[in-house]
Design an enzyme around this catalytic site. Sequence first.
Site, PDB file in Angstrom:
ATOM      1  N   TYR A 257      28.650  42.116  42.283  1.00  0.00           N
ATOM      2  CA  TYR A 257      28.439  42.225  40.837  1.00  0.00           C
ATOM      3  C   TYR A 257      29.021  40.974  40.164  1.00  0.00           C
ATOM      4  O   TYR A 257      30.026  40.415  40.609  1.00  0.00           O
ATOM      5  CB  TYR A 257      29.008  43.514  40.243  1.00  0.00           C
ATOM      6  CG  TYR A 257      30.506  43.710  40.311  1.00  0.00           C
ATOM      7  CD1 TYR A 257      31.349  43.171  39.336  1.00  0.00           C
ATOM      8  CD2 TYR A 257      31.076  44.496  41.311  1.00  0.00           C
ATOM      9  CE1 TYR A 257      32.714  43.378  39.376  1.00  0.00           C
ATOM     10  CE2 TYR A 257      32.440  44.712  41.358  1.00  0.00           C
ATOM     11  CZ  TYR A 257      33.261  44.139  40.381  1.00  0.00           C
ATOM     12  OH  TYR A 257      34.614  44.350  40.436  1.00  0.00           O
TER      13      TYR A 257
ATOM     14  N   ASN B 132      45.523  40.684  41.255  1.00  0.00           N
ATOM     15  CA  ASN B 132      44.533  40.987  42.295  1.00  0.00           C
ATOM     16  C   ASN B 132      43.258  41.582  41.700  1.00  0.00           C
ATOM     17  O   ASN B 132      42.436  42.144  42.422  1.00  0.00           O
ATOM     18  CB  ASN B 132      45.128  41.937  43.345  1.00  0.00           C
ATOM     19  CG  ASN B 132      45.489  43.294  42.761  1.00  0.00           C
ATOM     20  OD1 ASN B 132      45.192  43.583  41.607  1.00  0.00           O
ATOM     21  ND2 ASN B 132      46.139  44.126  43.560  1.00  0.00           N
ATOM     22  N   GLY B 133      43.111  41.485  40.390  1.00  0.00           N
ATOM     23  CA  GLY B 133      41.905  41.981  39.744  1.00  0.00           C
ATOM     24  C   GLY B 133      42.018  43.359  39.136  1.00  0.00           C
ATOM     25  O   GLY B 133      41.019  43.906  38.652  1.00  0.00           O
TER      26      GLY B 133
ATOM     27  N   HIS C  88      40.728  49.210  31.580  1.00  0.00           N
ATOM     28  CA  HIS C  88      39.690  48.777  30.645  1.00  0.00           C
ATOM     29  C   HIS C  88      38.698  49.899  30.364  1.00  0.00           C
ATOM     30  O   HIS C  88      38.631  50.906  31.073  1.00  0.00           O
ATOM     31  CB  HIS C  88      38.957  47.534  31.167  1.00  0.00           C
ATOM     32  CG  HIS C  88      38.174  47.742  32.430  1.00  0.00           C
ATOM     33  ND1 HIS C  88      36.944  48.365  32.464  1.00  0.00           N
ATOM     34  CD2 HIS C  88      38.448  47.391  33.714  1.00  0.00           C
ATOM     35  CE1 HIS C  88      36.489  48.383  33.704  1.00  0.00           C
ATOM     36  NE2 HIS C  88      37.391  47.800  34.486  1.00  0.00           N
TER      37      HIS C  88
ATOM     38  N   CYS D 134      40.053  48.989  39.427  1.00  0.00           N
ATOM     39  CA  CYS D 134      40.561  49.056  38.062  1.00  0.00           C
ATOM     40  C   CYS D 134      40.752  50.511  37.629  1.00  0.00           C
ATOM     41  O   CYS D 134      40.274  51.444  38.287  1.00  0.00           O
ATOM     42  CB  CYS D 134      39.593  48.369  37.099  1.00  0.00           C
ATOM     43  SG  CYS D 134      39.529  46.572  37.288  1.00  0.00           S
TER      44      CYS D 134
END
Length: 397
Positions: free
Chosen positions: A305, A319-320, A324, A342
């Site tokens: 993606y 690390n991302g 959100h 996430c």
Amino acid sequence: MKARSRWVLVAAGLVAALGLTACSSDTSGTPAAPATGAHSPTAQAAPKPSAAVAYTPTAGATDVNPVAPVSVKVTDGTIQSLTLTNPAGEKVIGKLSADHTTWNVGEPLGFGKTYTWSGTALGADGATKPIAGEFTTVTPNGTIGTRINTGDGKTYGVAMPIAVTFDAPVDDKAAAERAMTVRTSVPVEGSWAWLDDTRAHWRPKTYWPAGTEVHVNLKLYGVHYGDGIYGADDMTADFSIGRKQVVKANTQTHRLKVYRDGKLTADFPASFGMESDPGRVTNSGTHVVMSMHESYSMTNPQYDYYDVVVPWAVRISNNGEFVHGYAPSVWAQGSQNVSHGCVNLSPADAKKYFDSALVGDPVEITGSDKQLDAADGDYYDWTVPWDEWKSMSALAQ
């Protein structure tokens, strides 16, 4: 009879001697001779000394550290005039003592420069003596600059670490650490720890007390790091710690709860990383809010993606991992974990959380079988036990 006669004679001789002594000063009629010494008419006053000038460093010195003490001291006199100039002829800032006997440099000097003294001293004898000479500062093999993560006048959350990053590896970490100080408005136990050769972090033993004022002073200019490498700059930071807000999120209950000063203020349904894929699991452990973005573009080629824009993104690791908003996973929030690592909230809930957050807030995640650690980059500080953290100080070695 003979023994007695000898005694009488000795006694008589003693009386005669005493008699002479008692009468001699009264009957001679001769004036006493005048005494000699300090009150003699021929004595002279001691001469007053001339001025003596001492230099630090000594005149002609080389390889002087640019932050070493630099001064002129005059004994048996005072400084009439004095300047220290750099190679361009510019005057160096300095301070003269109230009694005009000592002058001290008042600013750091430059690397690899020759500085020249000029002036005069007035001695107690009334004679002037020149103040003159020069010295040269060290020319380094190289210098290392620094960066700090906190900004003046900013307010941070109670888990905020102070992160100092050096532009190159530091050999003498103890020398660097001795030059880095942290002062707080209330007593706070804390320690520096070296995460590697270029990163030193300071954190408290427990979360900062709310409302703490913090002053960081990095006096690194001129610090010798070894092999002729020196610190390139000084740096300070003055910031505040805000209210105490702690997020507690659990991957098994699928909830994200916000506590403000110990009271629950929000309880949001959430979706975390999918446990069936090790690459997508949300890490357990105490994360720290690192940055905040009203919208953020997400890309992960491993999962095919690109440029997926999400709203109200709060970064909690390198690390991302973010908290959100994500409308497409609202159906799973509160019941299933379907994200790529996430913490997904509805856009409306994400906005509420975003508006309450500060950089430096702790986000405590539990429930997953994967722990946040050094591989996840800044800031994993709170995953290190306190005794181990202290042992990572260069001054603990």
